[in-house]
Write a protein that holds these residues in place. Structure first.
Motif, PDB file in Angstrom:
ATOM      1  N   SER A 101    -113.686 -37.445   3.263  1.00  0.00           N
ATOM      2  CA  SER A 101    -113.254 -38.156   2.064  1.00  0.00           C
ATOM      3  C   SER A 101    -112.962 -39.618   2.418  1.00  0.00           C
ATOM      4  O   SER A 101    -112.769 -39.958   3.586  1.00  0.00           O
ATOM      5  CB  SER A 101    -112.040 -37.461   1.450  1.00  0.00           C
ATOM      6  OG  SER A 101    -111.068 -37.151   2.434  1.00  0.00           O
ATOM      7  N   SER A 131    -110.303 -34.446   3.179  1.00  0.00           N
ATOM      8  CA  SER A 131    -111.241 -33.346   3.315  1.00  0.00           C
ATOM      9  C   SER A 131    -112.386 -33.661   4.261  1.00  0.00           C
ATOM     10  O   SER A 131    -112.662 -34.826   4.578  1.00  0.00           O
ATOM     11  CB  SER A 131    -111.800 -32.964   1.944  1.00  0.00           C
ATOM     12  OG  SER A 131    -112.563 -34.032   1.412  1.00  0.00           O
ATOM     13  N   LYS A 142    -116.303 -31.980   4.623  1.00  0.00           N
ATOM     14  CA  LYS A 142    -117.276 -30.991   4.140  1.00  0.00           C
ATOM     15  C   LYS A 142    -118.398 -30.806   5.146  1.00  0.00           C
ATOM     16  O   LYS A 142    -119.084 -31.779   5.516  1.00  0.00           O
ATOM     17  CB  LYS A 142    -117.862 -31.413   2.792  1.00  0.00           C
ATOM     18  CG  LYS A 142    -118.861 -30.384   2.247  1.00  0.00           C
ATOM     19  CD  LYS A 142    -119.283 -30.667   0.845  1.00  0.00           C
ATOM     20  CE  LYS A 142    -120.369 -29.680   0.393  1.00  0.00           C
ATOM     21  NZ  LYS A 142    -119.869 -28.283   0.397  1.00  0.00           N
ATOM     22  N   SER A 151    -122.031 -29.180   6.391  1.00  0.00           N
ATOM     23  CA  SER A 151    -123.303 -28.714   5.853  1.00  0.00           C
ATOM     24  C   SER A 151    -124.329 -28.654   6.976  1.00  0.00           C
ATOM     25  O   SER A 151    -124.139 -29.266   8.034  1.00  0.00           O
ATOM     26  CB  SER A 151    -123.800 -29.629   4.727  1.00  0.00           C
ATOM     27  OG  SER A 151    -124.025 -30.936   5.208  1.00  0.00           O
ATOM     28  N   ASP A 179    -111.574 -24.045   2.867  1.00  0.00           N
ATOM     29  CA  ASP A 179    -112.079 -23.284   1.719  1.00  0.00           C
ATOM     30  C   ASP A 179    -113.540 -22.965   2.026  1.00  0.00           C
ATOM     31  O   ASP A 179    -114.415 -23.836   1.908  1.00  0.00           O
ATOM     32  CB  ASP A 179    -111.950 -24.117   0.444  1.00  0.00           C
ATOM     33  CG  ASP A 179    -112.371 -23.356  -0.802  1.00  0.00           C
ATOM     34  OD1 ASP A 179    -113.135 -22.367  -0.685  1.00  0.00           O
ATOM     35  OD2 ASP A 179    -111.970 -23.753  -1.898  1.00  0.00           O
ATOM     36  N   ASN A 180    -113.793 -21.737   2.446  1.00  0.00           N
ATOM     37  CA  ASN A 180    -115.142 -21.369   2.880  1.00  0.00           C
ATOM     38  C   ASN A 180    -116.144 -21.411   1.727  1.00  0.00           C
ATOM     39  O   ASN A 180    -117.338 -21.630   1.960  1.00  0.00           O
ATOM     40  CB  ASN A 180    -115.128 -19.988   3.519  1.00  0.00           C
ATOM     41  CG  ASN A 180    -114.309 -19.966   4.806  1.00  0.00           C
ATOM     42  OD1 ASN A 180    -113.970 -21.021   5.349  1.00  0.00           O
ATOM     43  ND2 ASN A 180    -113.966 -18.780   5.267  1.00  0.00           N
ATOM     44  N   SER A 181    -115.673 -21.199   0.491  1.00  0.00           N
ATOM     45  CA  SER A 181    -116.594 -21.172  -0.652  1.00  0.00           C
ATOM     46  C   SER A 181    -117.264 -22.531  -0.863  1.00  0.00           C
ATOM     47  O   SER A 181    -118.354 -22.598  -1.441  1.00  0.00           O
ATOM     48  CB  SER A 181    -115.857 -20.742  -1.923  1.00  0.00           C
ATOM     49  OG  SER A 181    -114.918 -21.735  -2.313  1.00  0.00           O
ATOM     50  N   ILE A 182    -116.610 -23.595  -0.417  1.00  0.00           N
ATOM     51  CA  ILE A 182    -117.195 -24.940  -0.548  1.00  0.00           C
ATOM     52  C   ILE A 182    -117.332 -25.612   0.817  1.00  0.00           C
ATOM     53  O   ILE A 182    -117.482 -26.832   0.899  1.00  0.00           O
ATOM     54  CB  ILE A 182    -116.382 -25.834  -1.519  1.00  0.00           C
ATOM     55  CG1 ILE A 182    -114.903 -25.892  -1.124  1.00  0.00           C
ATOM     56  CG2 ILE A 182    -116.525 -25.347  -2.947  1.00  0.00           C
ATOM     57  CD1 ILE A 182    -114.101 -26.910  -1.917  1.00  0.00           C
ATOM     58  N   THR A 183    -117.293 -24.829   1.850  1.00  0.00           N
ATOM     59  CA  THR A 183    -117.499 -25.270   3.246  1.00  0.00           C
ATOM     60  C   THR A 183    -116.739 -26.556   3.550  1.00  0.00           C
ATOM     61  O   THR A 183    -117.286 -27.524   4.093  1.00  0.00           O
ATOM     62  CB  THR A 183    -119.002 -25.436   3.575  1.00  0.00           C
ATOM     63  OG1 THR A 183    -119.578 -26.490   2.819  1.00  0.00           O
ATOM     64  CG2 THR A 183    -119.766 -24.156   3.351  1.00  0.00           C
ATOM     65  N   THR A 184    -115.460 -26.552   3.238  1.00  0.00           N
ATOM     66  CA  THR A 184    -114.635 -27.754   3.384  1.00  0.00           C
ATOM     67  C   THR A 184    -113.321 -27.419   4.082  1.00  0.00           C
ATOM     68  O   THR A 184    -112.672 -26.424   3.754  1.00  0.00           O
ATOM     69  CB  THR A 184    -114.352 -28.382   2.008  1.00  0.00           C
ATOM     70  OG1 THR A 184    -115.593 -28.751   1.391  1.00  0.00           O
ATOM     71  CG2 THR A 184    -113.466 -29.613   2.124  1.00  0.00           C
ATOM     72  N   TYR A 235    -109.481 -29.098   5.336  1.00  0.00           N
ATOM     73  CA  TYR A 235    -108.514 -30.067   4.822  1.00  0.00           C
ATOM     74  C   TYR A 235    -107.419 -30.353   5.843  1.00  0.00           C
ATOM     75  O   TYR A 235    -107.063 -29.499   6.657  1.00  0.00           O
ATOM     76  CB  TYR A 235    -107.844 -29.527   3.557  1.00  0.00           C
ATOM     77  CG  TYR A 235    -108.791 -29.224   2.419  1.00  0.00           C
ATOM     78  CD1 TYR A 235    -109.250 -27.928   2.207  1.00  0.00           C
ATOM     79  CD2 TYR A 235    -109.242 -30.231   1.573  1.00  0.00           C
ATOM     80  CE1 TYR A 235    -110.119 -27.636   1.169  1.00  0.00           C
ATOM     81  CE2 TYR A 235    -110.119 -29.954   0.530  1.00  0.00           C
ATOM     82  CZ  TYR A 235    -110.551 -28.656   0.341  1.00  0.00           C
ATOM     83  OH  TYR A 235    -111.429 -28.371  -0.679  1.00  0.00           O
TER      84      TYR A 235
END
Lengths: 122, 112
Positions: A7, A21, A23, A25, A73-78, A80
């Motif tokens: 971020s 954050s 992220k 990928s 948050d694994n659902s958004i591969t991020t 924090y």
């Protein structure tokens, strides 16, 4: 292509809440640790802590324990890094970095994010 | 905590000459079961994040020029640049990942 995108720069006041954050990928997010590293202006690298997203195993440097919270948050591969009450001394660049796992522990940091600059001033 | 001590803090080397950076850990970071040294080297150029050069003390990361080499075992480690190029100007850090907290050396600034 593996990427860790952080971020952008934050300018905050002492006492404020902040969450930055990172992220991931280009790879399986839950197969690698994500670490956070602080670099104060003109200074060296300091390990803040690390999380293994697959089971949320989280470890902190004693210097930062209780001062920050690391989550993912694994659902958004991020991943924090969070402060509930910032201090001026938290001003620094914070990098996230990926670490392979072996024997249930993190190894070297093979990919790094671009860094998030945090400035805390009244 | 394992303390990582680098030396020197800075060094100036002529183009084409050898640069040697030392890193000493306060306890052995070789794991007896697999005989691996849990040490990495990173290069950080101004305004950029660190970049991995070596892991397991001497395994070169893909894409790192072979003028860079990592050596050592136990508590004493060395990063060598055999023939310094202009693009090698940077700060170099060692790091142990033998146990938590993971710790970095203070850095060595390499200049021309």
């Amino acid at each position: 292509e593996v990427q860790l995108v952080q971020s952008p720069t934050e300018v905050k006041k002492p006492g404020q809440f902040l969450r930055i954050s990172c992220k991931g990928s280009g790879y399986t997010f839950t197969d690698y640790w994500i670490a956070w590293v602080r670099q104060m202006p003109g200074k060296g690298l300091e390990w803040v802590g690390i999380i293994y997203p697959d089971d949320s195993d989280t470890r902190y440097s004693p210097s930062f324990e209780g001062q920050v919270t690391i989550s993912a948050d694994n659902s958004i591969t991020t991943a924090y890094l969070q402060w509930n009450s910032l201090k001026a001394s938290d001003s620094a660049i914070y990098y996230c970095a990926r670490a392979p796992t072996a024997l249930l522990n993190p190894n070297h940091f093979d990919f790094w994010g671009q860094g998030t600059l945090i400035s805390v001033s009244s | 905590d394992i303390v990582m001590t680098q030396s020197p803090d800075s060094l100036a080397v002529s183009l084409g000459e050898r640069a040697t950076i030392n890193c000493k850990s306060s306890q052995s970071i070789i794991y007896t079961l697999n005989k691996k040294n849990y040490l990495a080297w990173y290069q950080q150029k101004p305004g950029q994040p660190p970049k991995l050069l070596f892991y397991w003390a001497s395994t070169r990361e893909s894409g790192v020029p072979d003028r860079f080499s990592g050596s050592g075992s136990g508590t004493d480690f060395t990063l060598t640049i055999s023939s310094l190029q202009a693009e090698d100007v940077a700060i170099y850090y060692c790091q142990q990942y033998y146990n938590s907290p993971l710790t970095f050396g203070g850095g060595t600034k390499v200049e021309i």
